[in-house]
Design a protein around this motif. Sequence first.
Motif, PDB file in Angstrom:
ATOM      1  N   ASP A 149       0.626  -1.113  -0.030  1.00 11.50           N
ATOM      2  CA  ASP A 149      -0.064  -0.054  -0.058  1.00 11.50           C
ATOM      3  C   ASP A 149       0.800   1.383  -0.159  1.00 11.50           C
ATOM      4  N   MET A 150       2.149   1.317   0.671  1.00  8.27           N
ATOM      5  CA  MET A 150       2.860   2.190   0.974  1.00  8.27           C
ATOM      6  C   MET A 150       3.403   2.666  -0.482  1.00  8.27           C
ATOM      7  N   LEU A 151       3.808   1.649  -1.377  1.00  6.32           N
ATOM      8  CA  LEU A 151       4.373   1.758  -2.646  1.00  6.32           C
ATOM      9  C   LEU A 151       3.160   2.008  -3.640  1.00  6.32           C
ATOM     10  N   VAL A 152       2.439   1.195  -3.834  1.00  2.00           N
ATOM     11  CA  VAL A 152       1.344   1.026  -4.942  1.00  2.00           C
ATOM     12  C   VAL A 152       0.616   2.406  -4.979  1.00  2.00           C
ATOM     13  N   SER A 153       0.414   2.928  -3.807  1.00  2.00           N
ATOM     14  CA  SER A 153      -0.385   4.388  -3.775  1.00  2.00           C
ATOM     15  C   SER A 153       0.310   5.486  -4.512  1.00  2.00           C
ATOM     16  N   PHE A 154       1.595   5.488  -4.854  1.00  2.84           N
ATOM     17  CA  PHE A 154       2.211   6.419  -5.519  1.00  2.84           C
ATOM     18  C   PHE A 154       1.603   6.429  -7.095  1.00  2.84           C
ATOM     19  N   GLY A 155       1.182   5.470  -7.482  1.00  5.44           N
ATOM     20  CA  GLY A 155       0.434   5.797  -8.870  1.00  5.44           C
ATOM     21  C   GLY A 155      -0.647   6.579  -8.977  1.00  5.44           C
ATOM     22  N   GLU A 156      -1.564   6.588  -8.078  1.00  5.03           N
ATOM     23  CA  GLU A 156      -2.558   7.544  -8.210  1.00  5.03           C
ATOM     24  C   GLU A 156      -2.257   8.788  -7.755  1.00  5.03           C
ATOM     25  N   LEU A 157      -1.190   8.897  -6.730  1.00  2.00           N
ATOM     26  CA  LEU A 157      -0.887  10.166  -6.323  1.00  2.00           C
ATOM     27  C   LEU A 157      -0.199  10.909  -7.437  1.00  2.00           C
TER      28      LEU A 157
END
Length: 453
Positions: free
Chosen positions: A143-151
Amino acid sequence: MKIYKFGGASVRTAEGVRNLCRIVSEEKEPIFIVISAMGKTTNALEEVLDHCIHGRSSDALNRASEIIAYHEQIINDLFGQAKKNENLNRTNAPIFHTDEQSHPHTERNATFLARPALETLYSRLSACITSIKPDDDFDRAYDMLVSFGELISTTIVSNFLEAQGIDNRWIDMRACLITDDRFREATVDLDASGIRLKTVTAGHPVHVFIGQGFIGGTLSGEPTTLGREGSDYTAAIVGNLLDAERVTIWKDVDGILNADPRRFDDAVLIPELTYLDAIELAYSGAQIIHPKTIKPLQNKNIPLYVRPFGDSSKPGSVIRNTISKAINVPVRILKSNQILITIRPKDFSFVLEERLADIFYVFHYHRVKINLIQSSAVSLSLSVDNSRLLGKAVEILRNDFRVAYNDHMELLTIRGYDANSYARYAKADGIFLVQRTRRTLRILRRSSPDESR
Ligand code: ASP
Ligand code: MG
């Protein structure tokens, strides 16, 4: 308020972002836009994570550079190379933050003003990558890493809209959608999130809000995700919490069809569906909407429109409480990557029934999704998604049961089947299991490369 959701395919290219801008500029009422990561960014970030947890940090950083280059290409297409370079020279990048002052969208300008915010995101992404160690909790790291896509995607789109004269407010959903800490499949706390979302939108002078799909955050500030393809669910929750008059999902298809046009050559559009129809379709594996999307909308009687991104003059499909015409074609849904698991007690005793709760608990605990259940006195057959922890679940069950395993299966569900579809699909080769109720026919069969079966 209306909610518009744009998936990864819609914002895959600069042209897609321009098209989004066109659609949004036609809207005069307040609107909340939910956006996914661009193109296949989430998959790519999953690859980065895979490198991290296997200790291949330089591979992880290389893959991340490719992801950054992909976004930079879109920015170049949208804003032009020269402007990007000019902004790259800026110093004192502000920290990326929900606070409007620190999010550099205050001026209307054709240059890419979000450069500092984006550079901060890029450096946080690489810091995140180097911080992940092979022993870390996989789901939390995910979650920490993959959330960067949407940010990243929302930062780019928000700034492009601003540059086109569409004032908007970028919303950090990590701080607005409050969830529990079931990482990778977090559940949203509607009360806590409602207060926050209303606070950031109410009375704000702009009428366009942009938030990330798929992501949220715990009360203690850790990022979470809502499950793959979860941006539809975000849109539904935002719709529910803001009492939207409608939610629209913009897709790369004409609307909801009675079959996946990539797999079946005779697919037709279904103009209207009830919430119940939609939930059944989504649960059976129709990829058109995320299964969790319907409940928040049904609870507040908010209609859900599915419309073609490429042609906003087409009406698409609508899902709502009452419809004027029932679906009159059989609907086929194919769920691939299934495993058939057959479970029998080791001693051939008739005790399986007493053990059902234990068996299902093992699957639930290992996050294995069960799509079909059939039982007899001494055996239980299940069609499950082929998932990461399935092997562990089977290993545990093998302590008490004999567990047989067939992979390369697919589950075909036909709602509203008729004599023709029964004859065509239930009698074919390669079928392992057929289940039939008055309305629905379900067939578990060997996967086939034959697209038109
Ligand atoms: N970007 C996320 C995914 O690809 C969420 C979404 O697209 O809905 O799963
Ligand atoms: Mg996506």
